[in-house]
Write an enzyme that holds these catalytic residues in place. Sequence first.
Site, PDB file in Angstrom:
ATOM      1  N   PRO A 100       0.825  -1.216   0.000  1.00  0.00           N
ATOM      2  CA  PRO A 100       0.000   0.000   0.000  1.00  0.00           C
ATOM      3  C   PRO A 100       0.863   1.271   0.000  1.00  0.00           C
ATOM      4  O   PRO A 100       2.092   1.210  -0.061  1.00  0.00           O
ATOM      5  CB  PRO A 100      -0.762  -0.128   1.309  1.00  0.00           C
ATOM      6  CG  PRO A 100       0.195  -0.796   2.223  1.00  0.00           C
ATOM      7  CD  PRO A 100       1.048  -1.701   1.373  1.00  0.00           C
TER       8      PRO A 100
ATOM      9  N   LYS B 112       4.827  -5.182  -6.650  1.00  0.00           N
ATOM     10  CA  LYS B 112       3.831  -4.290  -7.279  1.00  0.00           C
ATOM     11  C   LYS B 112       3.434  -3.265  -6.222  1.00  0.00           C
ATOM     12  O   LYS B 112       2.610  -3.515  -5.366  1.00  0.00           O
ATOM     13  CB  LYS B 112       2.619  -5.108  -7.728  1.00  0.00           C
ATOM     14  CG  LYS B 112       1.844  -4.511  -8.884  1.00  0.00           C
ATOM     15  CD  LYS B 112       1.288  -3.110  -8.656  1.00  0.00           C
ATOM     16  CE  LYS B 112       0.003  -3.087  -7.878  1.00  0.00           C
ATOM     17  NZ  LYS B 112      -0.436  -1.721  -7.504  1.00  0.00           N
ATOM     18  N   PRO B 113       4.068  -2.070  -6.283  1.00  0.00           N
ATOM     19  CA  PRO B 113       3.750  -1.042  -5.281  1.00  0.00           C
ATOM     20  C   PRO B 113       2.378  -0.429  -5.537  1.00  0.00           C
ATOM     21  O   PRO B 113       1.816  -0.584  -6.626  1.00  0.00           O
ATOM     22  CB  PRO B 113       4.826   0.015  -5.500  1.00  0.00           C
ATOM     23  CG  PRO B 113       5.682  -0.439  -6.625  1.00  0.00           C
ATOM     24  CD  PRO B 113       5.055  -1.618  -7.275  1.00  0.00           C
TER      25      PRO B 113
ATOM     26  N   GLU C 282      -0.205   2.296  -6.642  1.00  0.00           N
ATOM     27  CA  GLU C 282      -0.163   3.228  -7.781  1.00  0.00           C
ATOM     28  C   GLU C 282       0.243   4.633  -7.340  1.00  0.00           C
ATOM     29  O   GLU C 282       0.674   5.443  -8.150  1.00  0.00           O
ATOM     30  CB  GLU C 282      -1.517   3.263  -8.505  1.00  0.00           C
ATOM     31  CG  GLU C 282      -2.758   3.329  -7.626  1.00  0.00           C
ATOM     32  CD  GLU C 282      -3.256   1.947  -7.151  1.00  0.00           C
ATOM     33  OE1 GLU C 282      -2.407   1.061  -6.888  1.00  0.00           O
ATOM     34  OE2 GLU C 282      -4.467   1.766  -7.038  1.00  0.00           O
TER      35      GLU C 282
ATOM     36  N   GLU D 295      -1.826  -8.807   5.212  1.00  0.00           N
ATOM     37  CA  GLU D 295      -1.752  -7.878   6.347  1.00  0.00           C
ATOM     38  C   GLU D 295      -2.774  -6.795   6.045  1.00  0.00           C
ATOM     39  O   GLU D 295      -2.581  -5.996   5.132  1.00  0.00           O
ATOM     40  CB  GLU D 295      -0.358  -7.251   6.463  1.00  0.00           C
ATOM     41  CG  GLU D 295       0.781  -8.237   6.664  1.00  0.00           C
ATOM     42  CD  GLU D 295       0.813  -8.878   8.033  1.00  0.00           C
ATOM     43  OE1 GLU D 295      -0.058  -8.557   8.876  1.00  0.00           O
ATOM     44  OE2 GLU D 295       1.693  -9.726   8.256  1.00  0.00           O
TER      45      GLU D 295
ATOM     46  N   CYS E 139      -1.976   1.035   9.797  1.00  0.00           N
ATOM     47  CA  CYS E 139      -2.888  -0.082  10.061  1.00  0.00           C
ATOM     48  C   CYS E 139      -3.005  -0.329  11.558  1.00  0.00           C
ATOM     49  O   CYS E 139      -4.010  -0.842  12.027  1.00  0.00           O
ATOM     50  CB  CYS E 139      -2.381  -1.315   9.344  1.00  0.00           C
ATOM     51  SG  CYS E 139      -0.652  -1.640   9.667  1.00  0.00           S
TER      52      CYS E 139
ATOM     53  N   GLU F 159     -12.583   0.913   9.875  1.00  0.00           N
ATOM     54  CA  GLU F 159     -11.270   1.566   9.821  1.00  0.00           C
ATOM     55  C   GLU F 159     -11.384   2.896   9.063  1.00  0.00           C
ATOM     56  O   GLU F 159     -11.828   2.928   7.919  1.00  0.00           O
ATOM     57  CB  GLU F 159     -10.272   0.657   9.110  1.00  0.00           C
ATOM     58  CG  GLU F 159      -8.862   1.211   9.146  1.00  0.00           C
ATOM     59  CD  GLU F 159      -7.869   0.337   8.400  1.00  0.00           C
ATOM     60  OE1 GLU F 159      -8.134  -0.015   7.251  1.00  0.00           O
ATOM     61  OE2 GLU F 159      -6.808   0.030   8.984  1.00  0.00           O
TER      62      GLU F 159
END
Length: 502
Positions: free
Chosen positions: A160, A185-186, A188, A260, A294, A395
């Site tokens: 994320p 894959k980070p 965007e 996670e 988180c 959240e």
Amino acid sequence: MQILERESKIMKRYQMMIGGKWEDAASGEWMDSADPFSGQVIAQVPRGDVADAGRAVQAANHAFREPAWMELTATERGHLLRKLGDLVERDAVRLADIERACNGKNIIEVTGQVHNVAQWFYYYAGLADKIHGNVIPINKAGVFNYVKYEPLGVVVAITPWNSPLALTAWKMAPALACGNTIVIKPSEFTSPPLLELGALALEAGFPPGVVNVVTGYGNEIGAALIEHRLVAKVAFTGGDIGGRKVAEAAVRHLKKVTLELGGKSANIVFADADFEQAVNGAIAGIFGASGQTCIAGSRLLLERSIHDRFVAKLIEVVGAARIGNPAEQSTQIGPIATRAQFNKILDYIEIARKDGATCVLGGTALTGAQYGQGQFIAPTIFTGVTNNMRIAREEVFGPVLAVIPFDTVEEALKIANDTDFGLAAAVWTTDLHKAIHCSDRLEAGTVWVNNYRATSFTTPFGGYKRSGIGREGGLNGAYEYLQAKSVWVTTKPQRANPFVIG
Ligand code: NAD
């Protein structure tokens, strides 16, 4: 990488790292990365899709089977990871600045995180050749059995925007230490720091294809990576909506997966706690990183006898926080990383009001020259919250604290555990029995006693309940990237009847 002039600002145009080469997306399309504080586009990254996913996985699969990687000893893999840690240390200031420019995290926090990233590489460098198998005292005569731990193959890491370098290192370090290859894959929103990390992996000497970094949207290249036949495992950190999609796709394609996900962590303060320490812990818990973590302590459970005094102190300290440009060392609260997240937080503030909670601090967006393009939300505190309100159940991922009073230890535990999440919890008390009793009973993967938000590469991190599957960090984190092989060796041939299984 190219440096472009755009609207008279210097902007970097990155390429993806596939098989040790720098490449554009097959589609030729690009995505902007913008600074959440200034709103300026600071970089462009390729908008990868299914074709690029295929190329990256093929490269990682090829590298996994090549002697240059497969035949390295664990000690040699450790050397490479140590070198990578050194390079991260060398470039820590630059990396921190790039991450800060992408997600608006305070430079003081992100710099600390980058040093910590180096520590993750060092820890798993050291662990690489200490993960050994076992000899099993098997219950059969004439055989010798041993168990060895082997890598899975190609690992896909999807991360994320809130702590991109750290949360990638949490996956990359153990995956590589254990002999896997990886496609990263980070988010965007935060691809540049990870493309920079990819370049450092090449410089450290990892063979081409062992580390690949691709960029693009989750539902495009991200989904394509998970579905690829040659991917053995997906390691994901993100929200529970994306997480559920990733888990469903992984199960559909029978891939191993660690997740996670989010949290709604309870920070419980008893009347006998060290008051100042607990106030600091409550603030760090929810207002650190503007609540975009988180593990945010988003539910503050206060013993009723200290409730009013504690809330008054919170208002005094948080009300005086230095809010502004995250590039400045003295800034305590920075911007919200994305416009979508900014709008979501404002929506939750309205929902909390409508549900009957009382806003005693903040509750608005902030505008003015010191707030850049205006993606700031005032640190917000709600009192009079009950645990069935949406502000206590969902959240928010922003600087919004829900304060809930309680009268007894058992009531505090009941409220704390009455949630779908289970990432973290904290208890503040000077009574040792109460501290241990609560930490035993709290349904969370991490419990802090008289501290908040501490994490380390040496100890497992992960969620109970809907907060995730699997663990990152420590020895537990390494086993998530290994599979056991049981080897049977005959020491004394003896089977008389070949039709009977022994
Ligand atoms: P997100 O779920 O939107 O995105 C995370 C990543 O998943 C991104 O790279 C995105 O492109 C990708 N993605 C999204 N949908 C996908 C799909 N269908 N297939 C493949 N990839 C997909 O999360 P975010 O908004 O970037 O981050 C915020 C969330 O992350 C919060 O909910 C937070 O709680 C969570 N988070 C959890 C932890 C943890 O360790 N538990 C740490 C940090 C953040």
